[in-house]
Design an enzyme around this catalytic site. Structure first.
Site, PDB file in Angstrom:
ATOM      1  N   ASP A   1       2.538 -15.526  15.335  1.00 47.39           N
ATOM      2  CA  ASP A   1       2.787 -16.457  16.480  1.00 47.39           C
ATOM      3  C   ASP A   1       4.113 -17.035  16.836  1.00 47.39           C
ATOM      4  O   ASP A   1       4.346 -17.837  17.515  1.00 47.39           O
ATOM      5  CB  ASP A   1       1.768 -17.776  16.016  1.00 47.39           C
ATOM      6  CG  ASP A   1       0.168 -17.287  16.135  1.00 47.39           C
ATOM      7  OD1 ASP A   1      -0.012 -16.210  16.533  1.00 47.39           O
ATOM      8  OD2 ASP A   1      -0.366 -18.108  15.967  1.00 47.39           O
TER       9      ASP A   1
ATOM     10  N   TRP B   1     -25.333   0.025  38.082  1.00 50.98           N
ATOM     11  CA  TRP B   1     -23.561  -0.158  38.349  1.00 50.98           C
ATOM     12  C   TRP B   1     -23.313  -1.316  37.454  1.00 50.98           C
ATOM     13  O   TRP B   1     -23.456  -2.512  37.742  1.00 50.98           O
ATOM     14  CB  TRP B   1     -23.223  -0.469  39.971  1.00 50.98           C
ATOM     15  CG  TRP B   1     -23.641   0.611  40.466  1.00 50.98           C
ATOM     16  CD1 TRP B   1     -24.682   0.750  41.572  1.00 50.98           C
ATOM     17  CD2 TRP B   1     -22.756   1.719  41.171  1.00 50.98           C
ATOM     18  NE1 TRP B   1     -24.382   2.046  42.510  1.00 50.98           N
ATOM     19  CE2 TRP B   1     -23.048   2.515  42.167  1.00 50.98           C
ATOM     20  CE3 TRP B   1     -21.280   2.222  40.704  1.00 50.98           C
ATOM     21  CZ2 TRP B   1     -22.682   3.616  42.540  1.00 50.98           C
ATOM     22  CZ3 TRP B   1     -20.733   3.288  41.214  1.00 50.98           C
ATOM     23  CH2 TRP B   1     -21.508   3.828  42.115  1.00 50.98           C
TER      24      TRP B   1
ATOM     25  N   ARG C   1      -2.493  -7.989  -6.308  1.00 50.04           N
ATOM     26  CA  ARG C   1      -1.798  -6.495  -5.758  1.00 50.04           C
ATOM     27  C   ARG C   1      -0.210  -6.363  -5.911  1.00 50.04           C
ATOM     28  O   ARG C   1       0.432  -5.667  -5.240  1.00 50.04           O
ATOM     29  CB  ARG C   1      -2.148  -6.325  -4.377  1.00 50.04           C
ATOM     30  CG  ARG C   1      -3.786  -6.544  -3.917  1.00 50.04           C
ATOM     31  CD  ARG C   1      -4.359  -6.262  -2.868  1.00 50.04           C
ATOM     32  NE  ARG C   1      -3.932  -4.989  -2.443  1.00 50.04           N
ATOM     33  CZ  ARG C   1      -3.840  -4.340  -1.304  1.00 50.04           C
ATOM     34  NH1 ARG C   1      -4.227  -4.922  -0.321  1.00 50.04           N
ATOM     35  NH2 ARG C   1      -3.501  -2.986  -1.205  1.00 50.04           N
TER      36      ARG C   1
ATOM     37  N   ARG D   1       0.846  -1.079   0.028  1.00 51.30           N
ATOM     38  CA  ARG D   1      -0.041   0.027   0.134  1.00 51.30           C
ATOM     39  C   ARG D   1       0.879   1.322  -0.018  1.00 51.30           C
ATOM     40  O   ARG D   1       0.658   2.333  -0.628  1.00 51.30           O
ATOM     41  CB  ARG D   1      -0.910  -0.125   1.274  1.00 51.30           C
ATOM     42  CG  ARG D   1      -2.288   0.512   0.964  1.00 51.30           C
ATOM     43  CD  ARG D   1      -3.124   0.035   2.180  1.00 51.30           C
ATOM     44  NE  ARG D   1      -3.589  -1.307   2.189  1.00 51.30           N
ATOM     45  CZ  ARG D   1      -3.661  -2.139   3.193  1.00 51.30           C
ATOM     46  NH1 ARG D   1      -3.433  -1.698   4.348  1.00 51.30           N
ATOM     47  NH2 ARG D   1      -4.238  -3.167   3.005  1.00 51.30           N
TER      48      ARG D   1
ATOM     49  N   VAL E   1      10.694 -22.403   3.113  1.00 58.07           N
ATOM     50  CA  VAL E   1      11.766 -21.831   3.373  1.00 58.07           C
ATOM     51  C   VAL E   1      12.922 -22.789   4.297  1.00 58.07           C
ATOM     52  O   VAL E   1      12.160 -23.011   5.274  1.00 58.07           O
ATOM     53  CB  VAL E   1      11.766 -20.187   3.881  1.00 58.07           C
ATOM     54  CG1 VAL E   1      13.464 -19.882   4.070  1.00 58.07           C
ATOM     55  CG2 VAL E   1      11.004 -19.343   2.822  1.00 58.07           C
TER      56      VAL E   1
ATOM     57  N   CYS F   1      -8.643 -19.126  13.997  1.00 49.06           N
ATOM     58  CA  CYS F   1      -9.755 -19.052  15.406  1.00 49.06           C
ATOM     59  C   CYS F   1     -11.050 -19.604  14.845  1.00 49.06           C
ATOM     60  O   CYS F   1     -12.012 -19.692  15.776  1.00 49.06           O
ATOM     61  CB  CYS F   1      -9.749 -17.794  15.728  1.00 49.06           C
ATOM     62  SG  CYS F   1      -8.306 -16.748  15.182  1.00 49.06           S
TER      63      CYS F   1
ATOM     64  N   GLU G   1       4.985 -19.313   1.249  1.00 52.10           N
ATOM     65  CA  GLU G   1       3.852 -19.998   2.245  1.00 52.10           C
ATOM     66  C   GLU G   1       4.029 -21.580   1.695  1.00 52.10           C
ATOM     67  O   GLU G   1       3.941 -22.067   0.702  1.00 52.10           O
ATOM     68  CB  GLU G   1       2.463 -19.514   2.009  1.00 52.10           C
ATOM     69  CG  GLU G   1       1.392 -20.494   2.548  1.00 52.10           C
ATOM     70  CD  GLU G   1       1.534 -20.570   3.973  1.00 52.10           C
ATOM     71  OE1 GLU G   1       1.842 -19.769   4.756  1.00 52.10           O
ATOM     72  OE2 GLU G   1       1.178 -21.711   4.371  1.00 52.10           O
TER      73      GLU G   1
ATOM     74  N   ASN H   1      -2.277  -9.608  13.229  1.00 60.49           N
ATOM     75  CA  ASN H   1      -2.885  -8.704  12.272  1.00 60.49           C
ATOM     76  C   ASN H   1      -1.880  -7.263  12.604  1.00 60.49           C
ATOM     77  O   ASN H   1      -1.685  -6.424  11.655  1.00 60.49           O
ATOM     78  CB  ASN H   1      -4.213  -8.493  12.328  1.00 60.49           C
ATOM     79  CG  ASN H   1      -5.077  -9.632  11.403  1.00 60.49           C
ATOM     80  OD1 ASN H   1      -4.804  -9.301  10.044  1.00 60.49           O
ATOM     81  ND2 ASN H   1      -5.170 -10.755  11.765  1.00 60.49           N
TER      82      ASN H   1
ATOM     83  N   TYR I   1     -24.888   3.024  30.254  1.00 64.53           N
ATOM     84  CA  TYR I   1     -25.930   2.275  31.122  1.00 64.53           C
ATOM     85  C   TYR I   1     -27.353   2.387  30.202  1.00 64.53           C
ATOM     86  O   TYR I   1     -27.699   3.619  30.200  1.00 64.53           O
ATOM     87  CB  TYR I   1     -26.128   2.942  32.420  1.00 64.53           C
ATOM     88  CG  TYR I   1     -27.417   2.528  33.086  1.00 64.53           C
ATOM     89  CD1 TYR I   1     -27.789   1.245  33.749  1.00 64.53           C
ATOM     90  CD2 TYR I   1     -28.286   3.528  33.586  1.00 64.53           C
ATOM     91  CE1 TYR I   1     -29.008   1.017  33.920  1.00 64.53           C
ATOM     92  CE2 TYR I   1     -29.444   3.414  34.023  1.00 64.53           C
ATOM     93  CZ  TYR I   1     -29.751   1.995  34.378  1.00 64.53           C
ATOM     94  OH  TYR I   1     -30.974   1.767  35.060  1.00 64.53           O
TER      95      TYR I   1
END
Lengths: 459, 459
Positions: A291, A442, A74, A24, A84, A47, A37, A313, A434
């Site tokens: 990670d 509360w 892109r 970008r 790798v 997740c 990859e 991210n 609230y």
């Protein structure tokens, strides 16, 4: 002069966010980007796998935020199924090979800037029977598909989940939703060891109430397979737990073998160490995120290992900004995590009691019961909030919440307060939203803060 | 030496919280507490009235947090249906009378310490027809009961709500739930003038989608009654809107006639002015809290009028602590408010664009669309977040959120960040709870913060 080249190792959240953000800021005429990859997929939500397995999400495609084709469109030279095998730091190059073709296909690619985003690998205990069919991890989309294949072929309906952390409890829910009888075998004294045991007990009780068999304090020692090679039982503490499918949710470790071999600095948890700009310490041209790195815990001041997509991210964004000639930092985490098991919501942020002790902190701890909505409003459900505050200073140290609707994201209040270094006394005056459908007058977090503040004052 | 006496004027949230907290700190042998309440009830949730009217809450008893008997059992001399008609500041005494017996019953009660918690009075425009039967405010439990009586007797099913603020939209929901055809007549350009008009438009569209007839930019000038004295139409801009029942939700003003007559200091909004300990400015022995006071807006640095039960309760706690010999302060508000209309959730905190301009601030504004959960997770629903940040400093100034489930309480993230004086750049790194059932990997508030931070940087 040739164009500068950015090489990215790892095509999931951190790596591809970094690549995208760098692109970008610097177009294809300014920066060449090569991304390696090992697997078939890019930029996917691991997740989400439990919800795909559980049937809430239709298929793996929905978990993919950006496909290889979108990345390539892109201007990112994305090489799938390419592993790798070596980082040559001195030579500023990486060696890669085609996973399917093997060693013969290896080649070197030089870099000006390198992003290490090799992720995590699941813990797979070394014990007999691990190779039996029907034993599954759930870290990658391939894992999820393999598990679903097993489920579609399974003759029986007995599932054993090994591990009672986030993955374990989410997979227990998924398998319950699939109509399985689920047993969770947990090495610890209570499920969710990211909570204090008294809060973990609430999770235990709720899961038991859902019909899940919860077994604590057991170490799995063996998996038994039938003559057909399929798993038939899990052995723990001399007891056999019959199983038509076994899911491993024991946790993950940083995938840093490459980095270690290259001499990059690793921390006590085995993750890469970076500076606040996510640059690998001592290496001007190498960044790391996701990670495979350790992060600064802003509450304890120590390094932690927190493999979570939301951090990956953010790391990718920060790395991409810096690589792209901008400036950004990742200041650290406070350790927020949320999860659910059916309608039970579980949340934590900051330090547990043992974390506080380990960090040398003295603290006061309070636990309160409140409700998600005004008590008289339909659907108001119980919520337990535990709060830790430092002695003397009253600084908030951590919050854990277990409840139903509205429990999980309430922890964000504490996450922001921790980031800001607020005291529990300051928190008592927080101007939180609230209205009867959303909170008692509360808010439960305020009730906990009041009690914690009173305890700090009275000592 | 006689015992010290605390006199409290007003038996709702602020007054009775103050009395209860003072009693907790000083027993009946140390402090006499006399509380005067004009109405029949104490410590009730006026915010719950729309849900009682709508049928979500069974009866008024559920809205009462603490009954007169409970207060009396704790040693508070509570005098119901007793109206204070004069505060004699120099003489340290108040004059009260029995509401039903009238002036003849008046008597003086001296005080050592006084709490003024006289609340708010609803705005009732001075126009023809206001006395027609079937025209109702909804500020007190008596109001709620009267409205329900009208609904049970109404022959038709047409309701007109005058006003499109919190009360107006909540009453629109209540009446829809009761099976009424609802028309909302709004003086402003969009409903919910506590939001910027662009966000109010989202509320307008959603309410229209619910089958509510929304009419903006109209001033009600007259109510028409039939020969039986019952309302039959509302006139606004020369149009007659037929009505079997009319609900007024035009807002409230501080009820400070007593305070004004006693020479206590009032602010520009007509509310009492206090210091941070909730002591009336210049009066060592008089405190005030709840809907009759102005509060400091921590974002603009100016006084505001924010009548909300959550503040009233905090004021009461603070006053009670100080009166009881402890110490507490109410530092101010950031202006958080949440509401809902059916499944539409509406939230705001901090400054709107016009508030920022009025405070002399230059700002950048961004609006983003995201979802409540990971996009692939069932039930993910759209959410619009608008964020204002100060130019140059990047300090967060305000957030508005309109969406479905999970939209309202997300504003708490911003409420804490505002309190801590965070910049939007700092917010981009917030460690908020993430799991697919609860949030996209970038929480909508973070998406807004990133966009706002980029806008501030690029100027």
């Amino acid at each position: 002069m040739s164009m500068e080249r950015l090489v990215v190792i790892g095509g999931d959240a951190a790596g591809m966010s970094a690549a995208s953000q760098a692109r970008r800021l610097r177009g294809p005429g300014e920066l060449e980007i090569v991304a390696f990859e090992r697997g078939h997929f890019t930029s996917y939500s691991a997740c989400g796998i439990p919800y795909w397995v559980g049937g809430d999400v239709a298929g793996p495609d929905e978990l993919i935020a950006r496909t290889p084709e979108e990345h390539r469109a892109r201007g990112i030279d994305l090489r799938l199924r390419t592993e790798v095998t070596e980082i040559d730091v001195a030579g500023r190059r990486v060696r890669a090979r085609d996973v399917d073709s093997g060693a013969g296909s290896a080649y070197w690619t030089s870099y000006d800037k390198l992003v290490v985003a090799t992720g995590a690998r699941p813990v797979r205990p070394d014990m007999p029977g691990m190779d039996a069919r029907g034993v599954h991890g759930v870290q990658t989309l391939d894992d999820g598909q393999a598990l679903l294949d097993t489920l579609s072929r399974a003759r029986g309906r007995r599932a054993v989940v090994v591990g009672a952390g986030y993955i374990g409890v989410e997979m227990a829910e998924a398998l319950i939703n699939r109509g399985y009888e689920v047993t969770v075998l947990n090495r610890g004294g209570e499920p969710m060891s990211t909570l204090d045991p008294d809060m973990g007990r609430l999770v235990h009780d709720a899961m038991t109430g859902l019909g899940i068999t919860m077994v604590n304090d057991v170490e799995v020692t063996e998996l038994l397979a039938g003559e057909d090679g399929r798993v038939r039982a899990v052995v723990a503490k001399d007891t056999e737990y019959p199983a038509d499918v076994v899911v491993l949710g024991i946790g993950v470790r940083p995938e840093t073998a490459l980095a270690r071999a290259a001499g990059l600095p690793l921390g006590g948890h085995g993750g890469l160490l970076t500076d606040l700009a996510m640059r690998v310490r001592g290496h001007e041209e190498i960044w790391a995120g996701g990670d495979c790195v350790e992060v600064l815990d802003l509450v304890s001041g120590q390094e932690r290992y927190v493999p979570l997509g939301t951090h990956a991210n953010k790391h990718g964004q920060v790395i991409g900004a810096n690589v792209g000639g901008g400036y950004a930092t990742f200041p650290g985490v406070v350790g927020t995590a949320v999860s659910k098991v059916c309608d039970l919501e579980i949340a934590r942020t900051g330090l547990r009691e043992k974390d506080a002790r380990r960090a040398g902190l003295r603290y006061e701890s309070v636990t309160i019961e409140s409700t998600s909505r005004a008590g008289y409003y339909p659907g108001a459900s119980p919520m337990t909030v535990k709060m830790l505050a430092e002695r003397r200073t009253g600084r908030l140290l951590g919050v854990q919440i277990v409840g139903r609707e509205g429990a999980a994201k309430r922890v964000d209040i504490a996450a922001v307060a921790l980031t800001a270094g607020m005291t529990v006394e300051q928190m008592t005056a927080l101007d939180l939203g609230y209205a009867p459908p959303f909170s008692p007058v509360w808010d439960p977090v305020l009730v906990a803060a009041r009690k914690a503040a009173a305890k700090v004052r009275n000592l």
